[in-house]
Design a protein around this motif. Structure first.
Motif, PDB file in Angstrom:
ATOM      1  N   SER A  69       0.838  -1.195   0.000  1.00  7.88           N
ATOM      2  CA  SER A  69       0.000   0.000   0.000  1.00  7.88           C
ATOM      3  C   SER A  69       0.872   1.243   0.000  1.00  7.88           C
ATOM      4  N   THR A  70       0.402   2.298  -0.671  1.00  8.12           N
ATOM      5  CA  THR A  70       1.182   3.539  -0.737  1.00  8.12           C
ATOM      6  C   THR A  70       1.113   4.352   0.547  1.00  8.12           C
ATOM      7  N   ASN A  71       0.360   3.904   1.515  1.00  4.69           N
ATOM      8  CA  ASN A  71       0.260   4.636   2.781  1.00  4.69           C
ATOM      9  C   ASN A  71       0.144   3.633   3.927  1.00  4.69           C
ATOM     10  N   ASN A  72      -0.049   4.139   5.125  1.00  5.56           N
ATOM     11  CA  ASN A  72      -0.122   3.279   6.304  1.00  5.56           C
ATOM     12  C   ASN A  72      -1.545   2.899   6.677  1.00  5.56           C
ATOM     13  N   TYR A  73      -2.447   2.983   5.731  1.00  7.26           N
ATOM     14  CA  TYR A  73      -3.857   2.676   5.994  1.00  7.26           C
ATOM     15  C   TYR A  73      -4.014   1.233   6.478  1.00  7.26           C
ATOM     16  N   TYR A  74      -3.349   0.304   5.808  1.00  5.96           N
ATOM     17  CA  TYR A  74      -3.467  -1.112   6.166  1.00  5.96           C
ATOM     18  C   TYR A  74      -2.351  -1.527   7.116  1.00  5.96           C
ATOM     19  N   THR A  75      -2.686  -2.436   8.029  1.00  6.86           N
ATOM     20  CA  THR A  75      -1.736  -2.849   9.070  1.00  6.86           C
ATOM     21  C   THR A  75      -1.400  -4.338   9.005  1.00  6.86           C
ATOM     22  N   GLY A  76      -2.007  -5.065   8.110  1.00  3.37           N
ATOM     23  CA  GLY A  76      -1.751  -6.503   8.033  1.00  3.37           C
ATOM     24  C   GLY A  76      -1.996  -7.006   6.637  1.00  3.37           C
ATOM     25  N   VAL A  77      -2.772  -8.071   6.526  1.00  2.00           N
ATOM     26  CA  VAL A  77      -3.045  -8.669   5.228  1.00  2.00           C
ATOM     27  C   VAL A  77      -3.775  -7.676   4.316  1.00  2.00           C
ATOM     28  N   ILE A  78      -3.406  -7.652   3.040  1.00  2.00           N
ATOM     29  CA  ILE A  78      -4.089  -6.860   2.028  1.00  2.00           C
ATOM     30  C   ILE A  78      -4.405  -7.780   0.857  1.00  2.00           C
ATOM     31  N   PHE A  79      -5.526  -7.542   0.174  1.00  4.92           N
ATOM     32  CA  PHE A  79      -5.905  -8.432  -0.917  1.00  4.92           C
ATOM     33  C   PHE A  79      -6.737  -7.677  -1.946  1.00  4.92           C
ATOM     34  N   ASN A  80      -6.419  -7.900  -3.212  1.00  2.00           N
ATOM     35  CA  ASN A  80      -7.102  -7.267  -4.330  1.00  2.00           C
ATOM     36  C   ASN A  80      -7.572  -8.325  -5.312  1.00  2.00           C
ATOM     37  N   ALA A  81      -8.701  -8.077  -5.963  1.00  2.00           N
ATOM     38  CA  ALA A  81      -9.238  -8.991  -6.966  1.00  2.00           C
ATOM     39  C   ALA A  81      -9.049  -8.399  -8.357  1.00  2.00           C
ATOM     40  N   TYR A  82      -8.540  -9.229  -9.277  1.00  2.00           N
ATOM     41  CA  TYR A  82      -8.294  -8.795 -10.645  1.00  2.00           C
ATOM     42  C   TYR A  82      -8.971  -9.754 -11.625  1.00  2.00           C
ATOM     43  N   THR A  83      -9.394  -9.195 -12.751  1.00  2.00           N
ATOM     44  CA  THR A  83      -9.952 -10.007 -13.826  1.00  2.00           C
ATOM     45  C   THR A  83      -9.608  -9.332 -15.140  1.00  2.00           C
ATOM     46  N   TYR A  84      -9.768 -10.052 -16.244  1.00  2.40           N
ATOM     47  CA  TYR A  84      -9.425  -9.440 -17.525  1.00  2.40           C
ATOM     48  C   TYR A  84     -10.566  -8.573 -18.025  1.00  2.40           C
ATOM     49  N   GLY A  85     -10.219  -7.584 -18.853  1.00  2.00           N
ATOM     50  CA  GLY A  85     -11.201  -6.633 -19.360  1.00  2.00           C
ATOM     51  C   GLY A  85     -11.288  -5.356 -18.558  1.00  2.00           C
ATOM     52  N   VAL A  86     -10.607  -5.317 -17.417  1.00  2.58           N
ATOM     53  CA  VAL A  86     -10.578  -4.124 -16.554  1.00  2.58           C
ATOM     54  C   VAL A  86      -9.129  -3.888 -16.146  1.00  2.58           C
ATOM     55  N   GLY A  87      -8.686  -2.632 -16.236  1.00  2.31           N
ATOM     56  CA  GLY A  87      -7.279  -2.346 -16.004  1.00  2.31           C
ATOM     57  C   GLY A  87      -6.858  -2.269 -14.551  1.00  2.31           C
ATOM     58  N   ASP A  88      -7.802  -2.176 -13.628  1.00  6.11           N
ATOM     59  CA  ASP A  88      -7.470  -2.008 -12.214  1.00  6.11           C
ATOM     60  C   ASP A  88      -8.192  -3.080 -11.409  1.00  6.11           C
ATOM     61  N   ALA A  89      -7.891  -3.145 -10.110  1.00 11.67           N
ATOM     62  CA  ALA A  89      -8.570  -4.106  -9.241  1.00 11.67           C
ATOM     63  C   ALA A  89     -10.061  -3.806  -9.190  1.00 11.67           C
ATOM     64  N   ILE A  90     -10.885  -4.843  -9.259  1.00 17.14           N
ATOM     65  CA  ILE A  90     -12.338  -4.653  -9.158  1.00 17.14           C
ATOM     66  C   ILE A  90     -12.804  -4.740  -7.713  1.00 17.14           C
ATOM     67  N   VAL A 102     -15.991  -2.554  -6.443  1.00 22.42           N
ATOM     68  CA  VAL A 102     -16.402  -1.446  -7.297  1.00 22.42           C
ATOM     69  C   VAL A 102     -17.395  -2.000  -8.312  1.00 22.42           C
ATOM     70  N   ILE A 103     -18.675  -1.717  -8.116  1.00 11.48           N
ATOM     71  CA  ILE A 103     -19.732  -2.319  -8.929  1.00 11.48           C
ATOM     72  C   ILE A 103     -19.625  -1.891 -10.390  1.00 11.48           C
ATOM     73  N   ASP A 104     -19.256  -0.641 -10.646  1.00 15.36           N
ATOM     74  CA  ASP A 104     -19.108  -0.170 -12.021  1.00 15.36           C
ATOM     75  C   ASP A 104     -18.072  -1.010 -12.772  1.00 15.36           C
ATOM     76  N   ASP A 105     -16.938  -1.262 -12.126  1.00 20.43           N
ATOM     77  CA  ASP A 105     -15.864  -2.034 -12.774  1.00 20.43           C
ATOM     78  C   ASP A 105     -16.251  -3.502 -12.918  1.00 20.43           C
ATOM     79  N   LEU A 106     -16.945  -4.037 -11.918  1.00 21.94           N
ATOM     80  CA  LEU A 106     -17.395  -5.429 -12.005  1.00 21.94           C
ATOM     81  C   LEU A 106     -18.365  -5.594 -13.175  1.00 21.94           C
ATOM     82  N   LEU A 107     -19.311  -4.669 -13.316  1.00 24.70           N
ATOM     83  CA  LEU A 107     -20.269  -4.736 -14.420  1.00 24.70           C
ATOM     84  C   LEU A 107     -19.545  -4.626 -15.757  1.00 24.70           C
ATOM     85  N   SER A 108     -18.562  -3.749 -15.827  1.00 22.40           N
ATOM     86  CA  SER A 108     -17.788  -3.598 -17.059  1.00 22.40           C
ATOM     87  C   SER A 108     -17.077  -4.903 -17.420  1.00 22.40           C
TER      88      SER A 108
END
Length: 368
Positions: free
Chosen positions: A270-291, A316-322
């Motif tokens: 993470s680019t800041n100290n917001y998170y203090t432990g485990v971090i996790f992002n979901a990715y799929t094709y057709g979208v350039g960023d984490a959904i 992010v519902i908009d990105d998931l729908l896309s």
């Protein structure tokens, strides 16, 4: 007529017809999944006092907030994300008992981003927060729920990348790197600017051994074997504890049966100290960023006066729908709309037919 009257400002949009119904259907599916895990709905205000969303609490820069003043002169801001509002609300109402708090939400967030970034300035998000549970089982529940929530929308091809910034921070501690330099290096590594990160470490006289270790963090990606490789190069307790916990987390995820969707990425910092432990992002094709994004933020509730561990994620519902549309995934449709035509002579009869069908669960238009 002024053409602006017919157009939305840049970064926001109207959602209508099939896209609107698809978006609402997806939200209903995900909401049902949240509820099935025992999460209760909560609604917080669209805007907060600016201090609730300040830099040391939110992970959003103050420059990206939509700010305004009320009649009393207080500085207010539209929420850029839900987590600070959730933390404020839970700290006020829910921390008297020892029981874990499970809450879920949906709504819109607002970011005053540059038009060059190509991102929406108003997005629809759904998410959950699990508070007062610092166990690895809570971590696993959140990741498993993210997997099942995405599956409930119809998405099947996606991957959850799991990391923990404390692995990187443990190496920085071992190297004796000061907090300001650590932050600068972290921002560069998070942005995949490895050359600049290495140049900065040379400038700050970081020993070559630790420069190599910090650069190598980005190489530890993949399945459980990546954890073993990451463990082999560190000697400090902080980093070793991260590897041990991620290993236990993977075992619990196997019990959930979702391990095939999970990979590890210790370079996900993470680019800041917001998170203090485990971090996790979901990715799929057709979208350039984490959904979807999530993580543990055990220090956040303390900003509101009551310490408690917490973990959550948002989609992010908009990105998931896309993504669903670009992958040609069929989205379940609402019940077929029935149309009944009437005349002045048979209006009472046709109205009776429409009312009967509506009671049976059909959507009915009564028209002349």
């Amino acid at each position: 007529m002024d053409r602006k009257l017919l157009h939305t400002p840049e970064g926001v949009r109207d959602i209508y017809d099939g896209e609107c119904s698809d978006m609402l259907m997806i939200q209903d599916k995900i909401h049902a999944k949240f509820r099935s895990f025992g999460f209760n709905d909560i609604i917080t205000p669209t805007f907060e006092f600016f201090d609730v969303l300040a830099d040391d609490i939110s992970d959003t820069s103050a420059k990206e907030l939509y700010k305004f003043f009320d009649k009393e002169g207080n500085t207010l801001a539209l929420r850029p994300d839900f987590t600070p509002s959730m933390a404020r609300c839970v700290s006020k109402y829910f921390l008297e008992s020892d029981e874990p708090v499970r809450i879920c939400y949906r709504g819109n967030t607002f970011l005053n981003t540059s038009s060059l970034q190509g991102k929406l300035k108003e997005s629809t998000e759904m998410g959950v927060e699990l508070m007062k549970d610092d166990s690895v089982y809570a971590d696993a529940e959140m990741i498993a729920l993210m997997v099942e929530s995405l599956q409930s929308s119809g998405l099947s091809e996606f991957q959850i990348s799991v990391g923990n910034a404390d692995y990187y921070k443990g190496i920085c501690d071992e190297a004796g790197i000061d907090s300001e330099t650590e932050k600068q290096i972290r921002e560069l590594i998070a942005g995949k600017n490895i050359f600049a990160a290495e140049s900065l470490m040379i400038e700050k006289n970081v020993p070559e051994k630790y420069r190599d270790m910090l650069i190598k963090v980005s190489d530890f990606r993949g399945e459980a074997e990546a954890l073993k490789n990451a463990a082999d190069i560190v000697n400090n307790e902080r980093s070793q504890k991260v590897i041990e916990r991620l290993g236990r987390l993977y075992e619990v995820l196997k019990v959930y049966g979702v391990e095939k969707y999970v990979s590890f990425d210790l370079g996900m910092i993470s680019t800041n100290n917001y998170y203090t432990g485990v971090i996790f992002n979901a990715y799929t094709y057709g979208v350039g960023d984490a959904i979807a994004r999530g993580g543990r933020y055990d220090n956040l509730l303390g900003k509101f006066g009551k310490d408690a561990p917490a973990i959550g994620f948002m989609i992010v519902i908009d990105d998931l729908l896309s993504a669903l549309r670009r992958q040609n995934v069929a989205i379940e449709k609402a019940k077929e709309l029935k149309t009944i035509h009437y005349t002045a002579d048979d209006y009472a009869q046709k109205l009776s037919e429409a009312q009967k069908l509506r009671k049976e669960g059909f959507n009915v238009v009564l028209t002349s």
